[in-house]
Design an enzyme around this catalytic site. Structure first.
Site, PDB file in Angstrom:
ATOM      1  N   LYS A  52       0.845  -1.209   0.000  1.00 19.92           N
ATOM      2  CA  LYS A  52       0.000   0.000   0.000  1.00 19.92           C
ATOM      3  C   LYS A  52       0.882   1.261   0.000  1.00 19.92           C
ATOM      4  CE  LYS A  52      -3.796  -2.459   2.214  1.00 19.92           C
ATOM      5  NZ  LYS A  52      -4.502  -2.852   3.445  1.00 19.92           N
ATOM      6  N   GLN A  96      -4.611  -1.755   9.765  1.00 16.66           N
ATOM      7  CA  GLN A  96      -4.476  -3.079   9.158  1.00 16.66           C
ATOM      8  C   GLN A  96      -4.978  -4.155  10.120  1.00 16.66           C
ATOM      9  OE1 GLN A  96      -3.612  -3.479   5.970  1.00 16.66           O
ATOM     10  NE2 GLN A  96      -3.842  -5.689   6.046  1.00 16.66           N
ATOM     11  N   ASP A 119     -11.146   2.265   4.095  1.00 12.02           N
ATOM     12  CA  ASP A 119     -11.351   0.815   4.028  1.00 12.02           C
ATOM     13  C   ASP A 119     -12.836   0.476   3.909  1.00 12.02           C
ATOM     14  OD1 ASP A 119      -9.234  -0.986   3.957  1.00 12.02           O
ATOM     15  OD2 ASP A 119      -8.767  -0.726   6.087  1.00 12.02           O
TER      16      ASP A 119
HETATM   17  N1  GUN Z   1      -6.774  -7.263   6.422  1.00  5.22           N
HETATM   18  C1  GUN Z   1      -7.123  -8.024   5.337  1.00  5.22           C
HETATM   19  N2  GUN Z   1      -7.670  -7.253   4.375  1.00  5.22           N
HETATM   20  C2  GUN Z   1      -7.680  -5.993   4.850  1.00  5.22           C
HETATM   21  C3  GUN Z   1      -8.112  -4.758   4.304  1.00  5.22           C
HETATM   22  O1  GUN Z   1      -8.637  -4.658   3.188  1.00  5.22           O
HETATM   23  N3  GUN Z   1      -7.926  -3.667   5.106  1.00  5.22           N
HETATM   24  C4  GUN Z   1      -7.389  -3.751   6.347  1.00  5.22           C
HETATM   25  N4  GUN Z   1      -7.288  -2.629   7.060  1.00  5.22           N
HETATM   26  N5  GUN Z   1      -6.986  -4.887   6.880  1.00  5.22           N
HETATM   27  C5  GUN Z   1      -7.118  -5.999   6.122  1.00  5.22           C
END
Ligand code: GUN
Length: 293
Positions: A52, A96, A119
């Protein structure tokens, strides 16, 4: 059979976003700024967050990574979330997941200002999505819909079977595909670990979205000819053939299923690259205040 090339579609969207950032900067606007909070050292989370941050750089976004050790307290994390909510320079941020067991993920998500929740996990965003209002749609479901759109896959009137009922993928993608929209207008069946005779549902499906996290679950004899298969599985399997020491395994037995498909996504290179690019799209929207003021 046509392979759905998520990597190529993501690259195309990436150049569209990068161009939009250039335009914003030329007209004196602000560079989009995404922050990410990472707690601990989970291998998958480390990889996703690094990716990211790298994508932000490639797009001309600003990014800020905030790290905590596994023993961080819930209060420390909640205080940081409030700080980011109040920081006018941060357009959007993510925490995350998964978080260590002693921290309530729900509490953290509900503390995020929904206007910065790129998100799309906050109940305001999931609720608005469910009734078809403008909102941040979470990245994986948004990426799946974008692939269906760009490959011109007809969804109206089709029977879509979603395997998995997670808050991050199964529930939102089912909700989006049943909406009166394009892509959408599907008849949706959601199957999960307690579904009886899951094979019968799969054999009836025009479109299957496999998001169980069960490597190779969908077998060749479980699908009909001409099906569209979207594989969301990304389980890490130890491997001595790769530099990283693991390989990603999808939820689909690709070699057996692919020959029967009209379209199928590979793992890796299918849904994965689309997830990151969808997060970037949401960050751009947040920067432009395009959804919420
Ligand atoms: N863990 C697995 N997929 C995601 C996601 O799309 N966003 C976040 N913040 N954590 C994750």
């Amino acid at each position: 059979m046509e392979l759905i090339d998520g990597k190529a579609v993501a690259a195309q969207i990436k150049s569209e976003i990068a161009e939009e950032v250039r335009q914003i900067l030329v007209s004196g606007g602000k560079r989009p700024h995404l922050a990410a909070i990472l707690v601990g050292h989970d291998g998958g989370s480390e990889t996703y967050v690094a990716s990211k941050v790298r994508t932000c750089e490639e797009l001309g976004f600003q990014s800020t990574l905030i790290r905590y050790e596994d023993n961080a307290t819930e209060k420390e994390l909640l205080d940081k979330v409030v700080e980011l909510n109040n920081d006018p320079d941060i357009d959007g941020f993510i925490v995350q997941l998964p978080l260590p067991k002693h921290i309530s993920e729900q509490k953290v998500i509900e503390t995020i200002d929904y206007r910065k929740d790129v998100d799309g996990f906050h109940p305001v965003n999931t609720g608005r999505m469910a009734i078809g209002l403008p909102c941040f749609v979470s990245a994986t479901p948004a990426g799946i819909l974008e692939l269906l759109k760009r490959y011109r896959i007809e969804t109206a009137g089709k029977h879509c079977v979603v395997l998995g009922r997670s808050n991050i993928v199964g529930k939102p993608v089912a909700s989006l595909l049943m909406q009166k929209s394009d892509p959408g207008n599907c008849t949706v069946t959601v199957c999960h670990s307690r579904t009886r005779n899951i094979e019968a549902y799969c054999r009836e499906a025009d479109i299957i979205i496999a998001a169980l996290g069960s490597p190779g679950f969908l077998k060749g004899n479980m699908v009909r000819e001409g099906v569209v298969v979207i594989d969301v599985g990304t389980t890490r399997i130890p491997s001595d053939k790769t530099k990283s020491g693991f390989k990603l395994s999808g939820d689909v037995d690709f070699n057996a299923v692919a020959p029967k498909c009209s379209h199928i996504t590979p793992v890796p290179g299918g849904v994965g690259p689309m997830t990151i690019i969808s997060l970037m799209k949401n960050t751009l929207l947040a920067g432009k205040k395009a959804i919420y003021q």
